[in-house]
Motif scaffolding. Structure first.
Motif: not given
Length: 381
Positions: A16-21, A24, A90, A93, A95-96
């Motif tokens: 998961r790259f981010s909550d807005s990516h 999903n 974008e 990106p 991610f952890k």
């Protein structure tokens, strides 16, 4: 022998790259819970994905790239190197724990491959896979590692298989294509929206392979706003011709569901009717040419509430020789997820065709797609 195995673990949601990516992986949980609530999936059919080893990743990816991904996931990669490895966009990106969570996606597809190759099951699916844009040394298009490419090379190296790769994602599978562009033991078939309008801009009709691999790349670029009838006509005839010409030992298919008209990232106009039919066409080819050996992975699909769960459920139905359920969507599933959904969830398996627009250039689009089909059939037959 179990007919089909299903690779899943909630650890896959950590890719998961981010909550807005837009990528999903909650769509995996939505689909899996729908199958469980239907009673169409049970625990003895589920395989937990393993994490692919560095040696397995290096079947396709360059060692320095793998090390860079490890460093980026720990926040240790120098910022000036992010662009070099495709991590400054974008789309992909940092991610952890990027390496572990990406390698688990690859390991899930390899787990599906091993289930089929060792005879544990005839078929298998890993809907968390299908990351077909990743390159040998660079991330691209939501993809860090390319699980499909690694799985193809793994089947060649470990099991000596001729592999037919079928990609029905709306986006051209460029990472897989360029990995095997000169390899005569892999046929790369990709049907997708034309690159004139859509990322990654490749997948032209004229891209047919090179060297010993010339003729083993088949691209089927479709015009924007292609609808059900034209899509199925072109797909069914060309993929059958490709399979007949190549005579594979096994099929690996990417089942992106972003060809649906409600997908926010693409411009095709198919409905669930087409998405329900595609995996059955592929499964039947595997039965005819490969003694049933078939591995299906996920791919794109960015309308995670209305489209993905119902469409991907049919991948599992096809692998188990079952049809669309006669019963409605389970109330238990609706009650669980309606509070999270931004709009009313579908109550049935029928495509409501909300906001579906008739295609003004339908005849013109169909004619263009038919011309593409005829050119491909001329090459293959």
């Amino acid at each position: 022998m179990i007919k089909a195995k299903y690779v899943y673990s909630e650890d896959l949601l950590k890719y998961r790259f981010s909550d807005s990516h837009p990528f999903n992986q909650m769509r995996l949980k939505l689909t899996t819970d729908l199958l469980l609530d239907l009673g169409k999936l049970n625990e003895n059919q589920i395989i937990k994905p393993r994490i692919a080893t560095d040696e397995e990743l290096e079947l396709v990816h360059e060692p320095h790239y793998i090390e860079a991904i490890k460093m980026a996931g720990n926040g240790e990669l120098p910022l000036e190197q992010y662009e070099k490895y495709g991590l400054s966009s974008e789309d992909t990106p940092q991610f952890k724990n990027m390496h572990e969570n990406s390698a688990r996606v690859v390991g899930g597809t390899l787990s599906a491959v091993d289930a089929v190759m060792t005879g544990e099951s005839v078929r298998a699916c890993h809907l968390g896979g299908g990351l077909h844009h990743g390159f040998k040394g660079k991330a691209s298009g939501f993809c860090i590692y390319n699980d499909s490419a690694v799985a193809i090379q793994y089947m060649q190296s470990k099991y000596n298989q001729r592999v037919l790769y079928i990609d029905t994602d709306a986006h051209h599978g460029d990472g897989v294509q360029w990995t095997f562009y000169t390899n005569e033991q892999v046929m790369n078939y990709s049907i997708h929206e034309t690159g004139r309008y859509l990322f990654p801009g490749t997948g032209a009709l004229t891209e047919r392979g090179d060297g010993k691999g010339f003729g083993t790349t088949v691209n089927v670029p479709l015009d924007a706003y292609t609808e059900d009838d034209s899509y199925i006509d072109v797909f069914k005839e060309t993929v059958e011709a490709a399979c007949k010409a190549f005579k594979p030992d096994v099929i690996l298919s990417v089942n992106g569901v972003d060809i649906h008209y409600l997908d926010p990232l693409t411009h095709l106009s198919c409905t669930l009717k087409t998405l329900y039919e595609i995996p059955y066409i592929v499964k039947n080819l595997a039965d005819q040419y490969c003694d049933g050996k078939c591995i299906m992975v996920g791919g794109g699909g960015y309308n995670i509430w209305r489209v993905v769960p119902r469409a991907w459920s049919h991948v599992w139905f096809a692998l188990n020789d079952t049809q669309t359920p006669s019963e409605a969507i389970p109330q238990s599933w609706l009650s669980k997820y309606q509070p999270e959904a931004p709009f009313p969830l579908p109550q049935s398996w029928l495509d409501e065709q909300v906001d579906y627009m008739e295609i003004p250039r339908r005849n013109e689009i169909t004619e263009k797609n038919n011309n593409t089909k005829l050119r491909i059939l001329d090459w293959l037959t």
